[in-house]
Design a protein around this motif. Structure first.
Motif, PDB file in Angstrom:
ATOM      1  N   PHE B  46      56.558  38.807  38.421  1.00 13.48           N
ATOM      2  CA  PHE B  46      56.468  39.253  39.800  1.00 13.48           C
ATOM      3  C   PHE B  46      55.215  38.627  40.437  1.00 13.48           C
ATOM      4  O   PHE B  46      54.128  38.702  39.869  1.00 13.48           O
ATOM      5  N   PRO B  47      55.368  37.932  41.586  1.00 14.10           N
ATOM      6  CA  PRO B  47      54.228  37.157  42.142  1.00 14.10           C
ATOM      7  C   PRO B  47      52.964  37.981  42.333  1.00 14.10           C
ATOM      8  O   PRO B  47      51.857  37.521  42.046  1.00 14.10           O
ATOM      9  N   LEU B  48      53.128  39.218  42.807  1.00 20.16           N
ATOM     10  CA  LEU B  48      51.954  40.036  43.061  1.00 20.16           C
ATOM     11  C   LEU B  48      51.203  40.326  41.755  1.00 20.16           C
ATOM     12  O   LEU B  48      49.965  40.338  41.723  1.00 20.16           O
ATOM     13  N   THR B  49      51.956  40.543  40.653  1.00 22.68           N
ATOM     14  CA  THR B  49      51.318  40.768  39.356  1.00 22.68           C
ATOM     15  C   THR B  49      50.491  39.560  38.960  1.00 22.68           C
ATOM     16  O   THR B  49      49.352  39.685  38.493  1.00 22.68           O
ATOM     17  N   ARG B  50      51.091  38.358  39.125  1.00 21.08           N
ATOM     18  CA  ARG B  50      50.363  37.146  38.740  1.00 21.08           C
ATOM     19  C   ARG B  50      49.054  37.032  39.504  1.00 21.08           C
ATOM     20  O   ARG B  50      48.004  36.800  38.907  1.00 21.08           O
ATOM     21  N   LEU B  51      49.128  37.197  40.822  1.00 19.32           N
ATOM     22  CA  LEU B  51      47.914  37.076  41.641  1.00 19.32           C
ATOM     23  C   LEU B  51      46.877  38.117  41.243  1.00 19.32           C
ATOM     24  O   LEU B  51      45.703  37.805  41.052  1.00 19.32           O
ATOM     25  N   THR B  52      47.339  39.377  41.109  1.00 20.22           N
ATOM     26  CA  THR B  52      46.405  40.444  40.765  1.00 20.22           C
ATOM     27  C   THR B  52      45.757  40.170  39.419  1.00 20.22           C
ATOM     28  O   THR B  52      44.531  40.287  39.262  1.00 20.22           O
ATOM     29  N   LEU B  53      46.576  39.793  38.427  1.00 22.06           N
ATOM     30  CA  LEU B  53      46.030  39.552  37.092  1.00 22.06           C
ATOM     31  C   LEU B  53      45.023  38.412  37.102  1.00 22.06           C
ATOM     32  O   LEU B  53      43.989  38.472  36.429  1.00 22.06           O
ATOM     33  N   LEU B  54      45.318  37.370  37.868  1.00 27.77           N
ATOM     34  CA  LEU B  54      44.369  36.251  37.935  1.00 27.77           C
ATOM     35  C   LEU B  54      43.046  36.737  38.524  1.00 27.77           C
ATOM     36  O   LEU B  54      41.969  36.440  37.991  1.00 27.77           O
ATOM     37  N   ALA B  55      43.128  37.507  39.615  1.00 27.60           N
ATOM     38  CA  ALA B  55      41.901  38.032  40.225  1.00 27.60           C
ATOM     39  C   ALA B  55      41.152  38.919  39.242  1.00 27.60           C
ATOM     40  O   ALA B  55      39.930  38.816  39.091  1.00 27.60           O
ATOM     41  N   VAL B  56      41.891  39.779  38.534  1.00 30.12           N
ATOM     42  CA  VAL B  56      41.261  40.674  37.561  1.00 30.12           C
ATOM     43  C   VAL B  56      40.546  39.870  36.475  1.00 30.12           C
ATOM     44  O   VAL B  56      39.380  40.125  36.157  1.00 30.12           O
ATOM     45  N   CYS B  57      41.247  38.872  35.916  1.00 33.22           N
ATOM     46  CA  CYS B  57      40.645  38.055  34.847  1.00 33.22           C
ATOM     47  C   CYS B  57      39.383  37.364  35.350  1.00 33.22           C
ATOM     48  O   CYS B  57      38.331  37.413  34.700  1.00 33.22           O
ATOM     49  N   PHE B  58      39.478  36.743  36.518  1.00 34.49           N
ATOM     50  CA  PHE B  58      38.337  36.005  37.051  1.00 34.49           C
ATOM     51  C   PHE B  58      37.146  36.936  37.258  1.00 34.49           C
ATOM     52  O   PHE B  58      36.038  36.680  36.782  1.00 34.49           O
TER      53      PHE B  58
ATOM     54  N   TRP C  37      36.215  40.071  25.651  1.00 31.54           N
ATOM     55  CA  TRP C  37      37.250  40.073  24.617  1.00 31.54           C
ATOM     56  C   TRP C  37      38.537  40.721  25.125  1.00 31.54           C
ATOM     57  O   TRP C  37      39.638  40.224  24.847  1.00 31.54           O
ATOM     58  N   ALA C  38      38.428  41.810  25.892  1.00 27.35           N
ATOM     59  CA  ALA C  38      39.622  42.482  26.404  1.00 27.35           C
ATOM     60  C   ALA C  38      40.445  41.516  27.256  1.00 27.35           C
ATOM     61  O   ALA C  38      41.674  41.459  27.146  1.00 27.35           O
ATOM     62  N   VAL C  39      39.745  40.717  28.090  1.00 22.37           N
ATOM     63  CA  VAL C  39      40.468  39.753  28.926  1.00 22.37           C
ATOM     64  C   VAL C  39      41.164  38.719  28.049  1.00 22.37           C
ATOM     65  O   VAL C  39      42.342  38.395  28.241  1.00 22.37           O
ATOM     66  N   VAL C  40      40.431  38.205  27.037  1.00 24.80           N
ATOM     67  CA  VAL C  40      41.018  37.203  26.145  1.00 24.80           C
ATOM     68  C   VAL C  40      42.247  37.784  25.444  1.00 24.80           C
ATOM     69  O   VAL C  40      43.301  37.137  25.352  1.00 24.80           O
ATOM     70  N   TYR C  41      42.126  39.019  24.971  1.00 24.69           N
ATOM     71  CA  TYR C  41      43.241  39.661  24.261  1.00 24.69           C
ATOM     72  C   TYR C  41      44.471  39.771  25.170  1.00 24.69           C
ATOM     73  O   TYR C  41      45.584  39.452  24.771  1.00 24.69           O
ATOM     74  N   LEU C  42      44.240  40.188  26.413  1.00 23.46           N
ATOM     75  CA  LEU C  42      45.367  40.325  27.338  1.00 23.46           C
ATOM     76  C   LEU C  42      45.988  38.966  27.642  1.00 23.46           C
ATOM     77  O   LEU C  42      47.213  38.839  27.754  1.00 23.46           O
ATOM     78  N   LEU C  43      45.138  37.930  27.724  1.00 21.92           N
ATOM     79  CA  LEU C  43      45.672  36.584  27.976  1.00 21.92           C
ATOM     80  C   LEU C  43      46.502  36.113  26.785  1.00 21.92           C
ATOM     81  O   LEU C  43      47.536  35.459  26.956  1.00 21.92           O
TER      82      LEU C  43
END
Lengths: 247, 108, 129
Positions: B46-58, C37-43
């Motif tokens: 789902f596009p919104l999930t991808r965008l949100t997850l990218l923002a969260v990771c960054f 690590w949590a981020v890496v694990y989720l990735l």
């Protein structure tokens, strides 16, 4: 026979020793005696060579700070009975060079205090005939707690960041800068920004929070610093987006 | 930088515990059946999930890098190596974010 | 006049063990490693999902290995510590004004913890479905 308590007082006599040592003294343990009264008893009755600073005995002058059992305290407001049966360890404030016994060198703090220009700055002073600068109680509340600072430097003693790197501007100086920045009569925020937004200014702080716990006057320097980080960051972003803007 | 750090800290505080406890502890211990592969794939695509997850990771990675930079310096008295430590920390965060972008927008 | 001979105290590398509050502070800062690590694990999980059902099964198997579980339990503890310390410190760092009046710092904690609960619930619902 009155009860007694042992004070272990740090001594540093530069003419005869390279590093601080401890001397033990027995002083009367009285209900109304603060640590400072114990020190005065030593000076008057036991050992006149002991050096320490004090003045008002009522938590206002900010000169009697020392570490009592490792915690930075005003010795005039710290009671011996709270440490009974003892012994009580009394050391000079941490993170400052020691001149003698409990006396530390204040130069660094005084330079930093001056650097933040802790006074009311006006672009243009109002002529006296026009009367005083008025302020509402709400405007007073904005900065009032920061104006309670008595420059006792307990927060510098508690701050590990300052201990690790004495270039850090430190808690009280930043809190006092905020005391004037938040004052509705002041117009000097821009001038203080240059000092405060340096890496050694607010950005040195990692929010340990010990300064606010150490403060005997209920000032919250840690809060002041974090709040200023937001101010400084917003100013930086604004400058980035609108480099031509004046303010 | 500090805005990213504190923003990331807040995101990490709100988002990560639930995800990690669920997917890293509860599911592997078998306390709860593993989510269906097709379901996860659908949610992730789902596009919104991808965008949100990218923002969260960054944001989380920048937060972690910034904080770890100061932990290393203060905890081990390494202030004089600040330049090198900062470069390594932030590069790692950017690399991680690039990997996240690749996974979320190319692999999936 | 004689020259002063100042004694300059030095901080030991292990300064953060000298007081409990300092140790708690360093633990709080170390949570950054576990956030990483949590981020890496989720990735890694996302990569496995992208790789198809077989890769996903392999990931589930690996995540159930004892050392992965131990690592993730420790990570979970640090993440919770991060969340609690971060939320508790937020009111000290932020002044929120409603209708020109400053909201008492304590009153900010409620909405923050509520937001944490809501976000967590939404995430669990998304994953479990």
């Amino acid at each position: 026979m009155p009860e007694e308590i042992t004070l272990q007082v740090a001594r540093y006599r530069p003419e005869q020793e390279d590093r601080p040592t401890f001397d033990e003294y027995k002083v009367p343990l009285r209900k109304d005696w603060a640590v400072l009264d114990g020190l005065n008893y030593i000076k008057d009755e036991l050992d006149g060579t002991l050096s320490y600073r004090w003045s008002c005995r009522m938590g206002i002058c900010g000169s009697c700070g020392a570490r009592v059992n490792g915690e930075p305290k005003l010795t005039c407001g710290t009671f011996l009975t709270d440490y009974a049966p003892g012994p009580v360890r009394i050391e000079p404030l941490a993170n400052f060079p020691i001149i003698r016994d409990l006396v530390v060198d204040l130069t660094d703090f005084l330079v930093k205090l001056g650097a933040v220009q802790p006074w009311l700055i006006r672009d243009e002073d109002k002529p006296v005939e026009e009367g005083e600068y008025l302020q509402t109680p709400a405007e007073l509340d904005e900065y009032k707690q920061f104006s309670m600072c008595i420059n006792c430097m307990l927060c510098y003693s508690a701050c590990p960041v300052y201990g690790l790197d004495d270039k850090f501007l430190g808690p009280a100086a930043i809190a006092l800068a905020q005391r004037y920045n938040l004052d509705s009569r002041d117009e000097g925020a821009d001038r203080r920004l240059t000092v405060l937004s340096q890496p050694e200014g607010v950005w040195g702080c990692t929010f340990v929070g010990e300064c606010s716990r150490a403060c005997p006057k209920g000032v919250d320097p840690a809060g002041a610093i974090q709040r200023y980080k937001l101010t400084a960051a917003t100013a930086a972003v604004k400058k980035l987006l609108m480099p031509w803007g004046q303010r | 930088m500090w805005l990213l750090f504190s923003g990331g800290g807040m995101v990490a505080a709100l988002v990560l515990p639930a995800l990690l406890i669920l997917l890293g502890v509860v599911v592997p211990l078998g306390l709860l059946g593993a989510p269906d592969h097709a379901h996860l794939l659908a949610v992730l695509r789902f596009p919104l999930t991808r965008l949100t997850l990218l923002a969260v990771c960054f944001l989380c990675l920048v937060h972690a890098a910034h904080r770890f930079r100061y932990t290393l310096q203060d905890g081990l008295k390494l202030t004089r190596f600040d330049g090198a430590i900062a470069t390594v920390c932030y590069s790692a965060a950017l690399l991680g974010s690039a990997a996240a972008a690749y996974l979320l927008f190319v692999s999936l | 006049m004689t020259t002063q001979r100042l004694y300059k105290p030095r901080i030991s590398v292990l300064w953060w063990l000298s007081r409990r509050s300092y140790t708690l502070f360093v633990l709080r800062e170390l949570s950054s490693l576990f956030v990483g690590w949590a981020v890496v694990y989720l990735l890694l999980l996302i990569r496995a999902v992208a790789g198809g059902p077989v890769a996903y099964q392999r990931f589930l198997h690996w995540s159930a290995s004892p050392w992965a579980i131990v690592l993730n339990v420790v990570t979970a503890a640090f993440l919770l510590y991060h969340t609690v310390t971060f939320i508790n410190l937020t009111p000290q760092a932020m002044v929120v004004q409603v209708r020109g009046r400053r909201v008492p710092p304590r009153l900010l904690l409620g909405p923050l913890y509520l937001a944490w609960l809501v976000v967590s619930a939404v995430l669990v619902w998304l994953v479990v479905g």
